[in-house]
Design a protein around this motif. Structure first.
Motif, PDB file in Angstrom:
ATOM      1  N   ILE A   1       0.761  -1.073  -0.102  1.00  0.00           N
ATOM      2  CA  ILE A   1       0.051  -0.130  -0.151  1.00  0.00           C
ATOM      3  C   ILE A   1       1.047   1.176  -0.032  1.00  0.00           C
ATOM      4  O   ILE A   1       0.567   2.333  -0.664  1.00  0.00           O
ATOM      5  CB  ILE A   1      -1.006  -0.134   1.296  1.00  0.00           C
ATOM      6  CG1 ILE A   1      -1.845  -1.093   1.009  1.00  0.00           C
ATOM      7  CG2 ILE A   1      -1.818   1.365   1.319  1.00  0.00           C
ATOM      8  CD1 ILE A   1      -3.023  -1.320   2.187  1.00  0.00           C
ATOM      9  N   ARG A   2       2.002   1.173   0.857  1.00  0.00           N
ATOM     10  CA  ARG A   2       2.957   2.412   0.591  1.00  0.00           C
ATOM     11  C   ARG A   2       3.599   2.660  -0.742  1.00  0.00           C
ATOM     12  O   ARG A   2       3.235   3.857  -1.096  1.00  0.00           O
ATOM     13  CB  ARG A   2       4.185   1.917   1.663  1.00  0.00           C
ATOM     14  CG  ARG A   2       5.476   2.697   1.263  1.00  0.00           C
ATOM     15  CD  ARG A   2       5.412   4.294   1.898  1.00  0.00           C
ATOM     16  NE  ARG A   2       6.785   4.803   1.637  1.00  0.00           N
ATOM     17  CZ  ARG A   2       7.417   4.980   2.587  1.00  0.00           C
ATOM     18  NH1 ARG A   2       7.073   4.663   3.853  1.00  0.00           N
ATOM     19  NH2 ARG A   2       8.451   5.903   2.424  1.00  0.00           N
ATOM     20  N   ASP A   3       3.721   1.575  -1.374  1.00  0.00           N
ATOM     21  CA  ASP A   3       3.996   1.907  -2.736  1.00  0.00           C
ATOM     22  C   ASP A   3       3.045   2.440  -3.551  1.00  0.00           C
ATOM     23  O   ASP A   3       3.428   3.420  -4.507  1.00  0.00           O
ATOM     24  CB  ASP A   3       4.660   0.398  -3.505  1.00  0.00           C
ATOM     25  CG  ASP A   3       5.766  -0.026  -2.702  1.00  0.00           C
ATOM     26  OD1 ASP A   3       6.522   0.715  -2.324  1.00  0.00           O
ATOM     27  OD2 ASP A   3       6.104  -1.285  -2.971  1.00  0.00           O
ATOM     28  N   LEU A   4       1.917   1.771  -3.429  1.00  0.00           N
ATOM     29  CA  LEU A   4       0.621   2.674  -4.175  1.00  0.00           C
ATOM     30  C   LEU A   4       0.385   3.952  -3.953  1.00  0.00           C
ATOM     31  O   LEU A   4       0.296   4.748  -5.052  1.00  0.00           O
ATOM     32  CB  LEU A   4      -0.512   1.818  -4.254  1.00  0.00           C
ATOM     33  CG  LEU A   4      -0.485   0.356  -4.857  1.00  0.00           C
ATOM     34  CD1 LEU A   4      -1.620  -0.685  -4.200  1.00  0.00           C
ATOM     35  CD2 LEU A   4      -0.517   0.401  -6.347  1.00  0.00           C
ATOM     36  N   VAL A   5       0.594   4.359  -2.719  1.00  0.00           N
ATOM     37  CA  VAL A   5       0.254   5.667  -2.105  1.00  0.00           C
ATOM     38  C   VAL A   5       1.330   6.595  -2.755  1.00  0.00           C
ATOM     39  O   VAL A   5       1.291   7.634  -3.276  1.00  0.00           O
ATOM     40  CB  VAL A   5       0.050   5.796  -0.829  1.00  0.00           C
ATOM     41  CG1 VAL A   5       0.157   7.302  -0.348  1.00  0.00           C
ATOM     42  CG2 VAL A   5      -0.985   4.935  -0.304  1.00  0.00           C
ATOM     43  N   ASP A   6       2.814   5.979  -2.766  1.00  0.00           N
ATOM     44  CA  ASP A   6       3.780   6.955  -3.201  1.00  0.00           C
ATOM     45  C   ASP A   6       3.798   7.315  -4.746  1.00  0.00           C
ATOM     46  O   ASP A   6       3.755   8.241  -5.155  1.00  0.00           O
ATOM     47  CB  ASP A   6       5.007   6.022  -3.019  1.00  0.00           C
ATOM     48  CG  ASP A   6       5.536   6.462  -1.491  1.00  0.00           C
ATOM     49  OD1 ASP A   6       4.701   7.205  -0.705  1.00  0.00           O
ATOM     50  OD2 ASP A   6       6.502   5.587  -1.172  1.00  0.00           O
ATOM     51  N   GLN A   7       3.082   6.159  -5.489  1.00  0.00           N
ATOM     52  CA  GLN A   7       2.562   6.266  -6.890  1.00  0.00           C
ATOM     53  C   GLN A   7       1.807   7.334  -7.177  1.00  0.00           C
ATOM     54  O   GLN A   7       1.546   8.185  -8.044  1.00  0.00           O
ATOM     55  CB  GLN A   7       2.619   4.860  -7.469  1.00  0.00           C
ATOM     56  CG  GLN A   7       3.692   3.957  -7.502  1.00  0.00           C
ATOM     57  CD  GLN A   7       3.281   2.519  -8.104  1.00  0.00           C
ATOM     58  OE1 GLN A   7       2.159   2.344  -8.556  1.00  0.00           O
ATOM     59  NE2 GLN A   7       4.050   1.712  -7.513  1.00  0.00           N
ATOM     60  N   PHE A   8       0.851   7.177  -6.126  1.00  0.00           N
ATOM     61  CA  PHE A   8      -0.455   8.231  -6.267  1.00  0.00           C
ATOM     62  C   PHE A   8      -0.176   9.693  -6.287  1.00  0.00           C
ATOM     63  O   PHE A   8      -0.355  10.530  -7.076  1.00  0.00           O
ATOM     64  CB  PHE A   8      -1.386   7.992  -5.178  1.00  0.00           C
ATOM     65  CG  PHE A   8      -2.652   8.916  -5.119  1.00  0.00           C
ATOM     66  CD1 PHE A   8      -3.726   8.442  -5.873  1.00  0.00           C
ATOM     67  CD2 PHE A   8      -2.718   9.790  -4.247  1.00  0.00           C
ATOM     68  CE1 PHE A   8      -4.895   9.314  -5.822  1.00  0.00           C
ATOM     69  CE2 PHE A   8      -3.988  10.470  -4.046  1.00  0.00           C
ATOM     70  CZ  PHE A   8      -4.982  10.406  -4.950  1.00  0.00           C
ATOM     71  N   PHE A   9       1.099  10.003  -5.258  1.00  0.00           N
ATOM     72  CA  PHE A   9       1.547  11.335  -5.240  1.00  0.00           C
ATOM     73  C   PHE A   9       2.262  11.676  -6.465  1.00  0.00           C
ATOM     74  O   PHE A   9       2.193  12.844  -6.957  1.00  0.00           O
ATOM     75  CB  PHE A   9       2.325  11.397  -3.836  1.00  0.00           C
ATOM     76  CG  PHE A   9       1.594  11.722  -2.689  1.00  0.00           C
ATOM     77  CD1 PHE A   9       0.565  12.505  -2.599  1.00  0.00           C
ATOM     78  CD2 PHE A   9       1.457  10.557  -1.662  1.00  0.00           C
ATOM     79  CE1 PHE A   9      -0.201  12.775  -1.421  1.00  0.00           C
ATOM     80  CE2 PHE A   9       0.666  10.722  -0.575  1.00  0.00           C
ATOM     81  CZ  PHE A   9       0.010  11.673  -0.548  1.00  0.00           C
TER      82      PHE A   9
END
Length: 272
Positions: free
Chosen positions: A169-177
Protein backbone atom coordinates in the motif's frame (compact mmCIF):
# COMPACT_ATOMS: atom_id res chain seq x y z
CA UNK A 1 21.68 -38.97 24.31
CA UNK A 2 25.32 -39.07 25.50
CA UNK A 3 25.67 -42.59 24.07
CA UNK A 4 24.37 -41.48 20.64
CA UNK A 5 26.77 -38.51 20.61
CA UNK A 6 29.68 -40.79 21.47
CA UNK A 7 28.65 -43.12 18.63
CA UNK A 8 28.61 -40.22 16.18
CA UNK A 9 32.02 -39.02 17.34
CA UNK A 10 33.41 -42.54 16.84
CA UNK A 11 31.75 -42.81 13.43
CA UNK A 12 33.23 -39.52 12.20
CA UNK A 13 36.47 -39.94 14.19
CA UNK A 14 36.23 -36.40 15.56
CA UNK A 15 34.86 -34.46 18.52
CA UNK A 16 31.47 -32.83 18.06
CA UNK A 17 31.56 -30.90 21.37
CA UNK A 18 34.20 -29.01 23.30
CA UNK A 19 33.78 -29.59 27.00
CA UNK A 20 35.52 -27.41 29.52
CA UNK A 21 35.20 -24.69 32.15
CA UNK A 22 31.67 -25.85 32.89
CA UNK A 23 30.53 -25.20 29.30
CA UNK A 24 29.70 -27.40 26.33
CA UNK A 25 30.00 -25.88 22.85
CA UNK A 26 29.83 -27.26 19.34
CA UNK A 27 33.05 -27.80 17.42
CA UNK A 28 33.22 -26.91 13.72
CA UNK A 29 32.42 -30.56 12.94
CA UNK A 30 29.56 -30.45 15.43
CA UNK A 31 28.06 -27.41 13.74
CA UNK A 32 28.27 -29.20 10.38
CA UNK A 33 26.57 -32.31 11.75
CA UNK A 34 23.87 -30.11 13.35
CA UNK A 35 23.18 -28.35 10.04
CA UNK A 36 22.81 -31.67 8.22
CA UNK A 37 20.63 -33.07 11.00
CA UNK A 38 18.26 -30.12 10.61
CA UNK A 39 18.11 -30.71 6.84
CA UNK A 40 17.41 -34.41 7.40
CA UNK A 41 14.57 -33.59 9.81
CA UNK A 42 13.13 -31.19 7.25
CA UNK A 43 13.28 -33.85 4.54
CA UNK A 44 11.62 -36.33 6.90
CA UNK A 45 8.75 -33.88 7.38
CA UNK A 46 8.47 -33.39 3.63
CA UNK A 47 8.57 -37.17 3.04
CA UNK A 48 5.71 -37.68 5.48
CA UNK A 49 3.63 -35.11 3.62
CA UNK A 50 4.36 -36.69 0.24
CA UNK A 51 3.47 -40.20 1.45
CA UNK A 52 0.25 -38.76 2.84
CA UNK A 53 -0.50 -37.36 -0.60
CA UNK A 54 -0.22 -40.84 -2.10
CA UNK A 55 -2.98 -42.01 0.22
CA UNK A 56 -5.18 -39.07 -0.84
CA UNK A 57 -5.12 -37.64 2.68
CA UNK A 58 -3.62 -34.16 2.40
CA UNK A 59 -1.39 -33.43 5.39
CA UNK A 60 1.85 -31.76 6.40
CA UNK A 61 3.12 -28.29 7.23
CA UNK A 62 2.31 -25.39 4.91
CA UNK A 63 4.72 -22.47 5.24
CA UNK A 64 2.55 -19.50 4.34
CA UNK A 65 3.45 -15.81 4.25
CA UNK A 66 1.00 -12.91 4.02
CA UNK A 67 1.01 -9.15 3.99
CA UNK A 68 -0.29 -7.43 7.12
CA UNK A 69 -3.60 -6.39 5.53
CA UNK A 70 -4.33 -9.86 4.17
CA UNK A 71 -3.39 -11.38 7.53
CA UNK A 72 -5.75 -9.05 9.37
CA UNK A 73 -8.78 -9.53 7.15
CA UNK A 74 -8.70 -12.26 4.51
CA UNK A 75 -6.51 -14.90 6.16
CA UNK A 76 -8.78 -15.96 9.07
CA UNK A 77 -11.67 -16.74 6.73
CA UNK A 78 -9.35 -18.43 4.24
CA UNK A 79 -7.72 -20.69 6.83
CA UNK A 80 -11.03 -21.59 8.45
CA UNK A 81 -12.38 -23.03 5.22
CA UNK A 82 -9.11 -24.73 4.30
CA UNK A 83 -8.71 -26.38 7.72
CA UNK A 84 -12.28 -27.68 7.62
CA UNK A 85 -11.54 -29.30 4.27
CA UNK A 86 -8.02 -30.52 5.14
CA UNK A 87 -7.81 -30.90 8.94
CA UNK A 88 -4.41 -32.64 8.93
CA UNK A 89 -2.65 -29.70 7.28
CA UNK A 90 -0.75 -27.46 9.72
CA UNK A 91 -0.37 -23.86 8.43
CA UNK A 92 2.67 -21.98 9.75
CA UNK A 93 1.99 -18.34 9.02
CA UNK A 94 4.53 -15.53 8.74
CA UNK A 95 3.35 -11.91 8.45
CA UNK A 96 5.39 -9.14 6.85
CA UNK A 97 5.22 -6.54 4.14
CA UNK A 98 4.64 -7.71 0.58
CA UNK A 99 8.25 -7.20 -0.49
CA UNK A 100 9.55 -9.32 2.40
CA UNK A 101 7.08 -12.12 1.68
CA UNK A 102 8.04 -12.09 -2.00
CA UNK A 103 11.72 -12.50 -1.09
CA UNK A 104 11.03 -15.37 1.30
CA UNK A 105 9.04 -17.28 -1.31
CA UNK A 106 11.93 -16.80 -3.74
CA UNK A 107 14.50 -18.17 -1.25
CA UNK A 108 12.23 -21.14 -0.45
CA UNK A 109 11.73 -20.31 3.22
CA UNK A 110 8.00 -19.97 2.43
CA UNK A 111 5.87 -22.23 0.25
CA UNK A 112 3.18 -19.71 -0.70
CA UNK A 113 2.77 -15.95 -0.38
CA UNK A 114 -0.33 -13.76 -0.32
CA UNK A 115 0.73 -10.21 -1.21
CA UNK A 116 -0.52 -6.83 -2.40
CA UNK A 117 1.97 -6.10 -5.15
CA UNK A 118 2.18 -7.41 -8.72
CA UNK A 119 5.46 -9.29 -8.85
CA UNK A 120 7.58 -9.39 -11.98
CA UNK A 121 10.09 -11.94 -10.70
CA UNK A 122 10.67 -14.57 -13.43
CA UNK A 123 11.08 -17.43 -10.91
CA UNK A 124 7.62 -16.86 -9.43
CA UNK A 125 4.19 -17.94 -10.59
CA UNK A 126 1.49 -15.43 -9.70
CA UNK A 127 -2.27 -15.73 -9.64
CA UNK A 128 -4.47 -12.66 -9.47
CA UNK A 129 -7.11 -12.95 -6.74
CA UNK A 130 -8.86 -9.61 -7.21
CA UNK A 131 -8.42 -6.11 -5.92
CA UNK A 132 -9.44 -3.96 -2.98
CA UNK A 133 -10.22 -0.24 -3.00
CA UNK A 134 -7.99 2.04 -0.96
CA UNK A 135 -9.59 4.82 1.10
CA UNK A 136 -8.35 7.73 3.14
CA UNK A 137 -9.12 7.01 6.80
CA UNK A 138 -9.60 9.75 9.39
CA UNK A 139 -11.18 10.32 12.75
CA UNK A 140 -14.96 10.98 12.60
CA UNK A 141 -15.64 14.69 12.17
CA UNK A 142 -12.36 15.37 10.38
CA UNK A 143 -12.70 18.11 7.70
CA UNK A 144 -11.94 15.61 4.93
CA UNK A 145 -15.15 13.71 5.76
CA UNK A 146 -17.08 16.48 4.00
CA UNK A 147 -15.31 15.67 0.72
CA UNK A 148 -16.75 13.20 -1.80
CA UNK A 149 -13.21 12.17 -2.74
CA UNK A 150 -9.71 13.28 -1.76
CA UNK A 151 -7.15 14.50 -4.32
CA UNK A 152 -3.41 14.06 -3.92
CA UNK A 153 -2.84 17.75 -3.14
CA UNK A 154 -5.47 17.65 -0.38
CA UNK A 155 -3.90 14.53 1.12
CA UNK A 156 -0.39 15.99 0.92
CA UNK A 157 -1.51 18.91 3.10
CA UNK A 158 -2.40 16.54 5.97
CA UNK A 159 -0.14 14.85 8.56
CA UNK A 160 0.31 11.44 6.93
CA UNK A 161 0.47 8.14 8.81
CA UNK A 162 2.45 6.26 6.19
CA UNK A 163 3.28 2.56 5.91
CA UNK A 164 6.85 1.26 6.13
CA UNK A 165 9.04 0.94 2.98
CA UNK A 166 8.36 -2.34 1.16
CA UNK A 167 4.68 -2.31 2.06
CA UNK A 168 2.43 -2.75 -0.99
CA UNK A 169 0.00 0.00 0.00
CA UNK A 170 2.93 2.35 0.72
CA UNK A 171 4.19 1.81 -2.86
CA UNK A 172 0.75 2.53 -4.33
CA UNK A 173 0.31 5.71 -2.27
CA UNK A 174 3.76 6.94 -3.28
CA UNK A 175 2.82 6.34 -6.93
CA UNK A 176 -0.46 8.22 -6.34
CA UNK A 177 1.49 11.30 -5.23
CA UNK A 178 4.11 10.93 -7.98
CA UNK A 179 1.39 10.80 -10.65
CA UNK A 180 0.08 14.11 -9.28
CA UNK A 181 3.55 15.67 -9.47
CA UNK A 182 4.06 15.69 -5.69
CA UNK A 183 7.51 14.45 -4.57
CA UNK A 184 7.93 12.50 -1.35
CA UNK A 185 9.88 15.39 0.17
CA UNK A 186 6.76 17.58 0.01
CA UNK A 187 4.67 15.17 2.10
CA UNK A 188 3.97 15.83 5.76
CA UNK A 189 4.84 12.33 7.01
CA UNK A 190 4.19 12.16 10.74
CA UNK A 191 4.94 8.43 11.19
CA UNK A 192 5.97 5.34 9.20
CA UNK A 193 4.28 2.26 10.64
CA UNK A 194 4.63 -1.45 10.04
CA UNK A 195 1.47 -2.33 11.94
CA UNK A 196 -1.98 -1.92 10.39
CA UNK A 197 -3.58 -1.78 13.84
CA UNK A 198 -1.27 1.10 14.79
CA UNK A 199 -2.24 2.99 11.64
CA UNK A 200 -5.94 2.62 12.43
CA UNK A 201 -5.50 3.48 16.12
CA UNK A 202 -3.56 6.68 15.46
CA UNK A 203 -5.93 7.78 12.70
CA UNK A 204 -8.93 7.18 14.97
CA UNK A 205 -7.19 9.22 17.69
CA UNK A 206 -6.92 12.18 15.30
CA UNK A 207 -3.12 12.12 15.06
CA UNK A 208 -3.04 11.99 11.27
CA UNK A 209 -4.66 10.59 8.15
CA UNK A 210 -3.80 7.33 6.40
CA UNK A 211 -4.63 5.25 3.38
CA UNK A 212 -5.91 1.74 4.04
CA UNK A 213 -7.65 -1.14 2.34
CA UNK A 214 -11.43 -0.87 2.52
CA UNK A 215 -11.61 -4.53 3.58
CA UNK A 216 -9.38 -3.88 6.59
CA UNK A 217 -11.46 -1.09 8.11
CA UNK A 218 -15.00 -2.47 8.00
CA UNK A 219 -15.19 -3.14 11.73
CA UNK A 220 -13.99 0.35 12.69
CA UNK A 221 -16.39 1.98 10.23
CA UNK A 222 -19.35 0.08 11.67
CA UNK A 223 -18.29 1.01 15.20
CA UNK A 224 -18.00 4.69 14.26
CA UNK A 225 -14.30 4.78 15.20
CA UNK A 226 -13.13 5.78 11.73
CA UNK A 227 -14.46 7.53 8.65
CA UNK A 228 -13.38 6.63 5.11
CA UNK A 229 -13.26 8.73 1.93
CA UNK A 230 -12.41 7.50 -1.60
CA UNK A 231 -9.37 8.81 -3.44
CA UNK A 232 -9.55 10.91 -6.60
CA UNK A 233 -8.68 9.22 -8.91
CA UNK A 234 -9.70 5.90 -7.30
CA UNK A 235 -6.87 3.66 -6.14
CA UNK A 236 -6.92 -0.13 -5.82
CA UNK A 237 -4.54 -2.65 -4.32
CA UNK A 238 -4.07 -6.02 -6.06
CA UNK A 239 -4.43 -9.29 -4.17
CA UNK A 240 -2.00 -11.92 -5.44
CA UNK A 241 -0.93 -15.45 -4.55
CA UNK A 242 2.69 -16.27 -5.43
CA UNK A 243 4.66 -19.53 -5.48
CA UNK A 244 7.85 -20.78 -7.07
CA UNK A 245 7.77 -22.14 -10.60
CA UNK A 246 8.78 -25.69 -9.71
CA UNK A 247 7.65 -28.88 -11.46
CA UNK A 248 8.24 -30.80 -8.20
CA UNK A 249 5.92 -28.57 -6.19
CA UNK A 250 3.94 -30.55 -3.63
CA UNK A 251 0.23 -31.22 -4.01
CA UNK A 252 -0.30 -29.41 -0.70
CA UNK A 253 1.17 -26.17 -2.09
CA UNK A 254 -0.78 -26.46 -5.35
CA UNK A 255 -4.01 -27.27 -3.51
CA UNK A 256 -3.72 -24.25 -1.21
CA UNK A 257 -2.88 -21.91 -4.11
CA UNK A 258 -5.89 -23.21 -6.06
CA UNK A 259 -8.11 -22.85 -2.99
CA UNK A 260 -7.00 -19.25 -2.37
CA UNK A 261 -7.57 -18.37 -6.03
CA UNK A 262 -11.17 -19.58 -5.75
CA UNK A 263 -12.03 -18.57 -2.19
CA UNK A 264 -10.83 -14.96 -1.94
CA UNK A 265 -12.91 -13.78 -4.94
CA UNK A 266 -15.89 -15.61 -3.41
CA UNK A 267 -15.33 -13.95 -0.02
CA UNK A 268 -14.97 -10.57 -1.72
CA UNK A 269 -18.27 -10.98 -3.57
CA UNK A 270 -20.04 -11.75 -0.27
CA UNK A 271 -18.61 -8.77 1.58
CA UNK A 272 -19.00 -5.99 -1.00
Amino acid sequence: MTFQIKQLEEQFNTRLFDRGHGRVTLTAAGELVMAYAERILGLSEELEARVGELTDELSGVLHLGTSTTIAAYWLPWLLEGFKRRYPRVVPRVSVGNSQTIEGRVMDRSLDVGLIEIVTDQPTLERRHLGQDELNVIVAPGHPLTFEKAVRADQLAAQPLLHREPGNGIRDLVDQFFTSAGIPYEDLNVTAELGSLSSVKHLAAAGLGVAVASRAAIGRELKAGQLAAIPLDPPLFTPLEVILLKDKFRSRLVNTFADYAAEEIPRLASERY
